[in-house]
Design a protein around this motif. Structure first.
Motif, mmCIF file in Angstrom:
data_model
loop_
_atom_site.group_PDB
_atom_site.id
_atom_site.type_symbol
_atom_site.label_atom_id
_atom_site.label_comp_id
_atom_site.label_asym_id
_atom_site.label_seq_id
_atom_site.Cartn_x
_atom_site.Cartn_y
_atom_site.Cartn_z
ATOM 1 N N CYS A 185 0.801 -1.232 0.000
ATOM 2 C CA CYS A 185 0.000 0.000 0.000
ATOM 3 C C CYS A 185 0.833 1.281 0.000
ATOM 4 N N HIS A 237 -8.467 5.222 8.407
ATOM 5 C CA HIS A 237 -9.020 6.084 7.359
ATOM 6 C C HIS A 237 -7.910 6.847 6.622
ATOM 7 N N PRO A 290 -6.614 4.040 2.916
ATOM 8 C CA PRO A 290 -7.706 3.145 2.515
ATOM 9 C C PRO A 290 -7.231 1.761 2.043
ATOM 10 N N CYS A 291 -6.126 1.693 1.339
ATOM 11 C CA CYS A 291 -5.603 0.401 0.884
ATOM 12 C C CYS A 291 -5.288 -0.483 2.082
ATOM 13 N N ARG A 318 -6.520 -0.228 5.086
ATOM 14 C CA ARG A 318 -7.786 -0.510 5.780
ATOM 15 C C ARG A 318 -8.572 -1.624 5.093
ATOM 16 N N ASP A 319 -8.564 -1.656 3.757
ATOM 17 C CA ASP A 319 -9.431 -2.555 3.002
ATOM 18 C C ASP A 319 -8.849 -3.942 2.743
ATOM 19 N N LYS A 320 -7.598 -4.188 3.077
ATOM 20 C CA LYS A 320 -7.007 -5.512 2.877
ATOM 21 C C LYS A 320 -7.665 -6.498 3.835
ATOM 22 N N LYS A 321 -8.086 -7.642 3.298
ATOM 23 C CA LYS A 321 -8.755 -8.664 4.104
ATOM 24 C C LYS A 321 -7.994 -9.993 4.007
ATOM 25 N N PRO A 361 -9.794 -8.169 8.875
ATOM 26 C CA PRO A 361 -8.746 -7.221 8.456
ATOM 27 C C PRO A 361 -7.372 -7.876 8.498
#
Length: 90
Positions: free
Chosen positions: A60, A72, A75-76, A78-81, A87
């Motif tokens: 990221c 926040h 975002p990259c 935060r959004d990695k799963k 998370p």
């Protein structure tokens, strides 16, 4: 004789794979090392935090400030799963 040869072959394969693993690992950039050290300094499982923070940072190119939250800001990150949908990044 065949048993000795097979044993030596298995031992040599195990030894060579353990020697190649560290060589294949990519070092973290200085940016990621500093940011992840700051992010994970209060983590209960520090080594796992550093590992996943480093992976996320390299992909990221950012790490949220502080030791928890503030996702926040990146975002990259935060959004990695994970495969389980949780998370991935600490």
């Amino acid at each position: 004789m065949k048993l000795l040869f097979a044993t030596l072959l298995v031992c040599s394969l195990l030894l060579s794979s353990s020697l190649l693993e560290p060589a294949m690992a990519q070092p973290l950039s200085p940016f990621c090392v500093g940011k992840c050290d700051a992010r994970c300094k209060k983590a209960a499982v520090w080594d796992r935090c550093i590992k996943y923070c480093g992976l996320c940072c390299e992909q990221c190119k950012c790490v949220p400030s502080g030791t928890y939250g503030n996702k926040h800001e990146c975002p990259c990150y935060r959004d990695k799963k994970s495969k389980k949908g949780t998370p991935k990044c600490p």
